[in-house]
Design a protein around this motif. Structure first.
Motif, PDB file in Angstrom:
ATOM      1  N   ASN A 173      12.401  37.809  79.230  1.00 16.59           N
ATOM      2  CA  ASN A 173      13.898  37.073  78.927  1.00 16.59           C
ATOM      3  C   ASN A 173      12.828  36.342  77.363  1.00 16.59           C
ATOM      4  OD1 ASN A 173      11.516  34.992  79.615  1.00 16.59           O
ATOM      5  ND2 ASN A 173      12.063  35.178  81.287  1.00 16.59           N
ATOM      6  N   GLY A 174      13.620  35.542  77.034  1.00 16.83           N
ATOM      7  CA  GLY A 174      13.278  34.829  75.625  1.00 16.83           C
ATOM      8  C   GLY A 174      12.463  33.438  75.796  1.00 16.83           C
ATOM      9  N   THR A 175      11.547  33.318  76.876  1.00 17.03           N
ATOM     10  CA  THR A 175      10.400  32.492  76.706  1.00 17.03           C
ATOM     11  C   THR A 175       9.098  33.297  77.077  1.00 17.03           C
ATOM     12  OG1 THR A 175      11.844  30.983  78.843  1.00 17.03           O
ATOM     13  CG2 THR A 175       9.805  30.366  79.187  1.00 17.03           C
ATOM     14  N   LEU A 178       8.455  34.172  73.214  1.00 14.80           N
ATOM     15  CA  LEU A 178       7.192  33.743  72.791  1.00 14.80           C
ATOM     16  C   LEU A 178       6.361  34.121  73.194  1.00 14.80           C
ATOM     17  CD1 LEU A 178      10.089  30.642  72.738  1.00 14.80           C
ATOM     18  CD2 LEU A 178       9.383  31.499  70.535  1.00 14.80           C
ATOM     19  N   THR A 199      14.521  20.947  70.337  1.00 17.73           N
ATOM     20  CA  THR A 199      15.183  22.686  70.910  1.00 17.73           C
ATOM     21  C   THR A 199      14.949  22.397  71.740  1.00 17.73           C
ATOM     22  OG1 THR A 199      14.259  25.028  71.025  1.00 17.73           O
ATOM     23  CG2 THR A 199      12.592  22.744  71.000  1.00 17.73           C
ATOM     24  N   PHE A 200      14.667  23.917  72.909  1.00 16.62           N
ATOM     25  CA  PHE A 200      15.282  24.001  73.868  1.00 16.62           C
ATOM     26  C   PHE A 200      14.144  24.027  74.428  1.00 16.62           C
ATOM     27  CE2 PHE A 200      15.583  26.925  77.648  1.00 16.62           C
ATOM     28  CZ  PHE A 200      15.485  26.164  78.793  1.00 16.62           C
ATOM     29  N   ALA A 202      11.549  25.562  76.498  1.00 18.30           N
ATOM     30  CA  ALA A 202      11.048  27.209  75.978  1.00 18.30           C
ATOM     31  C   ALA A 202      10.574  27.271  74.967  1.00 18.30           C
ATOM     32  CB  ALA A 202      12.086  28.155  76.943  1.00 18.30           C
ATOM     33  N   THR A 203      10.261  26.756  73.635  1.00 20.88           N
ATOM     34  CA  THR A 203       9.484  27.164  73.497  1.00 20.88           C
ATOM     35  C   THR A 203       8.189  25.888  73.020  1.00 20.88           C
ATOM     36  OG1 THR A 203      11.566  26.367  71.522  1.00 20.88           O
ATOM     37  CG2 THR A 203       9.790  26.629  70.443  1.00 20.88           C
ATOM     38  N   VAL A 245      12.609  27.066  65.239  1.00 17.51           N
ATOM     39  CA  VAL A 245      13.756  27.394  65.319  1.00 17.51           C
ATOM     40  C   VAL A 245      14.747  27.343  64.696  1.00 17.51           C
ATOM     41  CG1 VAL A 245      14.741  26.767  67.543  1.00 17.51           C
ATOM     42  CG2 VAL A 245      11.962  26.509  67.770  1.00 17.51           C
ATOM     43  N   ASP A 271      11.711  31.466  66.017  1.00 19.80           N
ATOM     44  CA  ASP A 271      12.567  31.349  67.238  1.00 19.80           C
ATOM     45  C   ASP A 271      13.644  31.359  67.152  1.00 19.80           C
ATOM     46  OD1 ASP A 271      14.044  30.678  70.227  1.00 19.80           O
ATOM     47  OD2 ASP A 271      13.077  28.985  71.412  1.00 19.80           O
ATOM     48  N   ALA A 273      16.056  32.176  69.053  1.00 19.57           N
ATOM     49  CA  ALA A 273      16.880  32.972  70.326  1.00 19.57           C
ATOM     50  C   ALA A 273      18.509  32.724  70.697  1.00 19.57           C
ATOM     51  CB  ALA A 273      16.861  31.823  71.463  1.00 19.57           C
ATOM     52  N   GLU A 274      18.545  31.409  69.252  1.00 22.95           N
ATOM     53  CA  GLU A 274      20.260  30.994  69.290  1.00 22.95           C
ATOM     54  C   GLU A 274      20.713  31.864  68.003  1.00 22.95           C
ATOM     55  OE1 GLU A 274      20.089  27.324  68.800  1.00 22.95           O
ATOM     56  OE2 GLU A 274      19.182  26.700  71.647  1.00 22.95           O
ATOM     57  N   SER A 295      16.501  36.212  72.612  1.00 20.97           N
ATOM     58  CA  SER A 295      16.968  36.172  73.891  1.00 20.97           C
ATOM     59  C   SER A 295      18.118  36.206  74.041  1.00 20.97           C
ATOM     60  CB  SER A 295      17.008  34.301  74.724  1.00 20.97           C
ATOM     61  OG  SER A 295      17.831  34.042  75.941  1.00 20.97           O
ATOM     62  N   PHE A 297      19.820  35.416  77.192  1.00 19.49           N
ATOM     63  CA  PHE A 297      20.864  34.615  78.568  1.00 19.49           C
ATOM     64  C   PHE A 297      22.124  35.223  78.360  1.00 19.49           C
ATOM     65  CE2 PHE A 297      22.138  30.501  80.456  1.00 19.49           C
ATOM     66  CZ  PHE A 297      21.592  30.898  81.801  1.00 19.49           C
ATOM     67  N   LYS A 300      23.602  33.820  75.754  1.00 16.37           N
ATOM     68  CA  LYS A 300      23.565  33.390  74.265  1.00 16.37           C
ATOM     69  C   LYS A 300      24.334  34.612  72.905  1.00 16.37           C
ATOM     70  CE  LYS A 300      20.154  31.264  74.494  1.00 16.37           C
ATOM     71  NZ  LYS A 300      18.932  30.941  74.885  1.00 16.37           N
ATOM     72  N   GLY A 307      17.310  37.899  79.287  1.00 14.18           N
ATOM     73  CA  GLY A 307      16.294  39.349  78.078  1.00 14.18           C
ATOM     74  C   GLY A 307      16.016  38.520  77.447  1.00 14.18           C
TER      75      GLY A 307
HETATM   76  C1  PLP Z   1      17.342  30.098  75.336  1.00 15.14           C
HETATM   77  C2  PLP Z   1      16.398  29.872  74.292  1.00 15.14           C
HETATM   78  C3  PLP Z   1      15.233  30.215  75.002  1.00 15.14           C
HETATM   79  C4  PLP Z   1      14.689  31.069  75.727  1.00 15.14           C
HETATM   80  O1  PLP Z   1      15.039  32.567  76.132  1.00 15.14           O
HETATM   81  P1  PLP Z   1      15.459  32.345  77.699  1.00 15.14           P
HETATM   82  O2  PLP Z   1      15.536  33.624  77.700  1.00 15.14           O
HETATM   83  O3  PLP Z   1      16.234  31.865  78.476  1.00 15.14           O
HETATM   84  O4  PLP Z   1      14.293  32.523  78.641  1.00 15.14           O
HETATM   85  C5  PLP Z   1      14.151  29.804  73.848  1.00 15.14           C
HETATM   86  N1  PLP Z   1      14.568  28.926  72.632  1.00 15.14           N
HETATM   87  C6  PLP Z   1      15.746  29.157  72.839  1.00 15.14           C
HETATM   88  C7  PLP Z   1      16.194  27.775  70.880  1.00 15.14           C
HETATM   89  C8  PLP Z   1      16.268  28.719  73.621  1.00 15.14           C
HETATM   90  O5  PLP Z   1      17.513  28.188  73.061  1.00 15.14           O
END
Ligand code: PLP
Length: 509
Positions: A173-175, A178, A199-200, A202-203, A245, A271, A273-274, A295, A297, A300, A307
């Motif tokens: 996953n994206g987390t 990172l 940010t989300f 996870a960062t 991010v 980051d 992810a988005e 990411s 998810f 996304k 993933g």
């Molecule tokens: C979705 C997201 C993540 C984490 O990704 P996951 O695949 O859900 O673990 C990290 N950073 C940002 C900014 C995100 O939007």
């Protein structure tokens, strides 16, 4: 209440001729007119069916609407609770017999209730209409369902290729992408890593997993992304890395950030992810820093269910990430020999199978996202209180979720969200600023007023790729219904404004 313009499209005087009535029906597209006398008292309703039947039997248009209307229409007092009004639509077989009910006050028409069928527009849902199923089938058929197999190799290769021929390392996953990047760069206890407040989570969590101290800094008000000035203000001797991010598909100011990184010898972990496909100065995000993390998810830009991916130009860093992803196992001929503590962060062949199919359609997916965003912009142009995410000349924004700010004195984002939820339209608030959360606020050395402002005023509209043009129009109608009320509410002096109960009555679905 509906905006006055909408109501006036439905109301007509009892003296108008049938041809005029047909013209009005053609304009209002509701199939019904509310007929009033000179004092605006309700005297009847007329449907296009009433007019058609009258014409067939009399063979003439030289009749007044009052000659053909239903003089005993169903109507309701404007203060009647909405549940009672809904009952009056006499729903049969899921369809309402009457879809529009005039609402009166002392006999005069002041509003109308419109039955809208159940509708649901989710915030985001993927479209899996390419080779996803075919490739997944191949995984099952060939027994390659775990983390080895051709799709992992192909997905990484293709992903790297479109990113300037970077090396790509897929993850669960994206987390963890990172986390893997930070660990591979040697970040750990006693280090500081700068992250944006908006940010989300996870960062910042990925930083905390390493034992390093996150340092939360504010964003820029125009880009909604981390502020280079704020970064520079909070660099200390312990600072090791920055995580810019690329928020809501907007690229950070990578010129300034890379200059800071060079000046202070800091690592950059992007980051992304988005923001898959977003560019700064015509260069893809994820290819500026030491590592770019993505990411996949479900909501996304492209998805593998769950993933993630790390990309890097640095060959030895890639090798290190691959080793750490696979329990830190050495690949020197000795089996099961570990010289450091690694992780199991591998992506499965099944995830990669879906990812590869998604990647094959990346252009179509991006185009569809852009079209959805443009459709919102066109439909909502007249509402000055809505401010779309900004476009910069030297940045190419991608549309993750259609993002807006609302600047309205009377209503806020949460009431917009709840009013539209009732109508089946899922809106999302922006992320909550990290520095405003109990568990993270100790990591913010200074207040982050821009994050707070953007978070408070920002929201996302449904951006599901599965939405048809028809669905989008239905969404726009519902949004406009709410916004017209707000505009009306701000324009009409309080003593002339309709009772607030009407506002509730017109938005029951
Ligand atoms: C979705 C997201 C993540 C984490 O990704 P996951 O695949 O859900 O673990 C990290 N950073 C940002 C900014 C995100 O939007």
């Amino acid at each position: 209440m509906k905006d006055a313009k909408n109501l006036e499209r439905l109301v007509c005087n009892h003296n108008i001729l049938l041809l005029e009535a047909l013209r009005l029906l053609n304009l209002n597209e509701k199939g019904i007119l509310i007929v009033v006398d000179d004092e605006r008292r309700l005297v009847g309703t007329a449907t296009d069916g009433d007019i058609r039947r009258a014409f067939i039997s009399k063979q003439s248009f030289e009749m007044k609407i009052s000659d053909v209307m239903n003089a005993n229409p169903v109507f309701a007092d404007h203060l009647l609770p909405v549940e009672e009004i809904i009952k009056m639509t006499e729903t049969t077989k899921g369809l309402p017999k009457i879809s529009i009910i005039p609402l009166v006050s002392n006999g005069k028409v002041v509003d109308y209730y419109e039955y809208m069928p159940r509708f649901h527009a989710p915030i985001a849902s993927p479209v899996l209409d390419g080779n996803e199923l075919k490739y997944l089938f191949e995984c099952v058929q060939t027994n390659w369902i775990s983390s080895q197999g051709r799709f992992v190799v192909d997905f990484e290769e293709q992903f790297g290729k479109i990113h300037n021929n970077c090396n790509a390392v897929s993850t669960m996953n994206g987390t963890v992408a990172l986390h893997l990047a930070l660990v591979a760069l040697g970040i750990g206890p006693n280090d500081e890593v700068i992250v944006p407040s908006l940010t989300f989570a996870a960062t910042i969590n990925a930083v905390l997993y390493t034992g390093a101290r996150p340092v939360i800094v504010d964003i820029d008000r125009d880009s909604w992304c981390i502020s280079p000035n704020e970064i520079e203000k909070h660099i200390t001797l312990k600072t090791k890395a920055i995580i810019p991010v690329h928020l809501y598909g907007q690229a950070c100011d990578m010129d300034s950030i890379m200059n800071i990184a060079r000046k202070y010898k800091l690592y950059i972990v992007e980051d992304c992810a988005e923001a898959l496909g977003a560019k700064f100065n015509n260069q893809f995000v994820g290819t500026f820093g030491d590592v770019g993390c993505f990411s996949f998810f479900g909501n996304k830009i492209i998805t593998t269910g769950e993933g993630g991916m790390c990309i890097s130009q640095d060959k030895s860093l890639t090798t290190r990430m691959k080793k750490l992803r696979d329990h830190g196992m050495l690949r020197d001929g000795r089996l099961y020999y570990h010289d450091e503590i690694g992780f199991n962060y591998r992506m499965t062949n099944m995830q990669a199978a879906i990812g590869l199919a998604q990647l094959e359609k990346l252009d179509v997916i991006q185009l569809k996202r852009d079209q959805i965003q443009q459709a919102y912009a066109d439909a909502l142009m007249e509402f000055k209180a809505l401010i779309p995410q900004r476009n910069f000349e030297n940045r190419k924004k991608v549309c993750w979720l259609v993002a807006y700010l609302i600047d309205n004195k009377i209503n806020d984002v949460s009431s917009l969200i709840s009013q539209l939820k009732e109508k089946g339209v899922d809106l999302r608030p922006f992320f909550f600023p990290l520095d405003k959360m109990e568990i993270y606020k100790k990591f913010a050395p200074a207040p982050c007023p821009n994050s707070e402002f953007i978070s408070e005023h920002g929201f996302n509209f449904p951006t599901s790729l599965a939405l048809s043009e028809h669905d989008l129009n239905a969404i726009f109608d519902r949004i406009k219904d709410v916004l017209y009320v707000w505009q009306g509410a701000s324009a009409i002096p309080p003593d002339l404004a309709h009772p607030s109960s009407i506002l509730i009555q017109t938005s029951p679905n």
